[in-house]
Design an enzyme around this catalytic site. Structure first.
Site, PDB file in Angstrom:
ATOM      1  N   HIS A  53       1.714  -0.143  -0.314  1.00  0.00           N
ATOM      2  CA  HIS A  53       1.577   0.814  -1.371  1.00  0.00           C
ATOM      3  C   HIS A  53       2.483   0.921  -2.460  1.00  0.00           C
ATOM      4  CE1 HIS A  53      -0.555   4.453  -1.468  1.00  0.00           C
ATOM      5  NE2 HIS A  53      -0.765   5.216  -1.769  1.00  0.00           N
TER       6      HIS A  53
ATOM      7  N   GLU B 150      -3.056   0.890  -6.030  1.00  0.00           N
ATOM      8  CA  GLU B 150      -3.323   1.301  -7.683  1.00  0.00           C
ATOM      9  C   GLU B 150      -2.100   0.722  -8.297  1.00  0.00           C
ATOM     10  OE1 GLU B 150      -2.143   5.234  -7.600  1.00  0.00           O
ATOM     11  OE2 GLU B 150      -4.215   5.870  -6.256  1.00  0.00           O
TER      12      GLU B 150
ATOM     13  N   GLU C 157      -9.154   6.338  -2.392  1.00  0.00           N
ATOM     14  CA  GLU C 157      -8.411   8.268  -2.043  1.00  0.00           C
ATOM     15  C   GLU C 157      -9.632   9.121  -3.057  1.00  0.00           C
ATOM     16  OE1 GLU C 157      -4.688   8.086  -3.762  1.00  0.00           O
ATOM     17  OE2 GLU C 157      -4.087   6.278  -2.767  1.00  0.00           O
TER      18      GLU C 157
END
Length: 412
Positions: free
Chosen positions: A154, A210, A341
């Site tokens: 993450h 991301e 998300e």
């Protein structure tokens, strides 16, 4: 997502920009890139298990700002932050009752974002055994409640390539690629070994969260006329491939496990770009990982900055266009999609958020996209754009029970 993340998924402007993605990087010579160019598989129909697993995940929730929390996200030092870091962003210590509440509400999956750079013990990126054990304990809690679990890499995306070195995770540029690959491979070697005997029906891996050019002008929006963006995309394609190869090589259930892979910033627009390539995978058990706080003006933009508390017909059309684009590029060709998300910040507009969530989750379900609600446990954040509190982590009761009810009504 970090407390101060600025997700510029700017509605119709972004989708109009998709029409300009006409440059096919596969036609360019390999020598243009410092990192070898991967042709990848393009779009290859996945094994039926991939779509079945995403369908079984139905709808999910994120244990946000907990295992992903880092004391100094922009200053990785290679030092072990210890297991207490789960509360470093001011959120209560996680507990099993959280997963009990999710299962009771009707959720079928939970995403447990995990940061690893601040839990390494040596120059070989050995993960602190105590940290790994704590991650494992909460994965077990969730599985015991019948939830399918997603774990990932993450908040390990370094804030800059300047001075990039050991202890700073990864950064998607040619200059930083060698050390980035070492980090990604070493983390997935250890994580995949730890969980290789967990059933493929219970656990999903997500290669990266991301991945992007942090603090670069195009941090959130891939631009195919930008050489730096194309270089970053190529690095991300390579890192995804290395992660998939590493997971599969660990054997046991990992040979069959579903693996989620993102494009730049996990943005739908970047995934649709021709420069993005899905990894080669002999198991053909991949899913695209995307995130969208959309429509941005409603879901995340502050009202004082031009945002809106009202969910409009234009917003609905924007969501429909986004899901259709993902379907056209991926789902209709046999590649499932997980919206890892999503959420709409609290602007004291509960009726509009109820309408928005019906439209969002309902639109995704039409294409069997699993949506995983982002929850940072922040009900009244001073930053209006970051009020993504849904579950009270102390009482394990829902702040907005009607929102959760609207999600579940979609699946009745």
């Amino acid at each position: 997502m970090r407390k101060y993340s600025f997700k510029t998924f700017a509605g119709a402007l972004i989708w109009a920009a998709l029409l300009s993605f006409a440059c096919d990087v596969s036609a360019k010579p390999k020598s243009e890139y410092g990192v070898p160019f991967l042709k990848g598989t393009g779009i290859v129909k996945m094994d039926k298990f991939a779509a079945e697993q995403v369908k079984a995940m139905k709808t999910g929730w994120n244990l946000g700002n907990t295992f992903d929390a880092t004391n100094n996200i922009d200053r990785f030092s290679g030092q072990n932050a210890g297991v207490s870091s789960v509360t470093s962003w001011g959120i209560p210590e996680p507990k099993k009752e959280i997963f009990d509440a999710l299962a009771k509400a009707g959720f079928k999956c939970v995403r447990i974002p995990v940061s690893w750079s601040n839990h390494i013990c040596d120059k070989e990126y050995t993960i602190d055994p105590a940290w790994m054990a704590k991650v494992k304990r909460f994965v077990d809690y969730a599985i015991e409640d019948g939830l399918i679990v997603i774990i990932n890499i993450h908040h390990d995306n370094s804030f800059t390539e300047t001075g990039f070195k050991y202890g700073r995770g990864f950064y998607p540029s040619d200059k930083c690629y060698a050390e980035s690959e070492k980090f990604v491979v070493r983390v997935w070697e250890q994580v995949s070994t730890q969980f290789k005997d967990y059933s493929e029906n219970d656990l999903v891996f997500e290669t990266l969260n991301e991945p992007r050019l942090r603090y670069y002008p195009h941090e959130w929006n891939f631009t195919n006329t930008c050489d730096k963006c194309k270089e970053a995309m190529n690095c991300i394609n390579n890192l995804n491939q290395k992660a998939v190869d590493t997971i599969r090589a660990s054997g046991a259930a990992n040979e069959k496990r579903l693996i989620m892979v993102p494009s730049i910033a996990a943005a739908p627009g970047a995934a649709i770009a021709k420069e993005f390539r899905l990894p080669d995978d002999s198991s053909r058990r991949l899913a695209l990982s995307t995130h969208a706080y959309a429509p941005y003006s409603f879901a995340m933009q502050k009202n004082k900055d031009g945002g809106s508390s009202k969910f409009t017909g234009g917003h609905k059309a924007e969501l429909e266009q986004m899901f259709k684009a993902l379907n056209d590029k991926f789902i209709s060709k046999g590649v499932p999609v997980v919206m890892g998300e999503y959420g709409a910040t609290n602007k004291d507009n509960i009726a509009d958020r109820e309408e928005w969530i019906r439209c969002y989750v309902g639109g995704a379900k039409k294409y069997n996209i699993c949506c995983v609600l982002w929850d940072n446990n922040s009900l009244k954040n001073p930053d209006e754009s970051e009020r993504f509190g849904f579950l009270n982590r102390n009482s394990c009761e829902w702040y907005f029970p009607t929102l959760i009810e609207e999600i579940m009504k979609v699946f009745e």
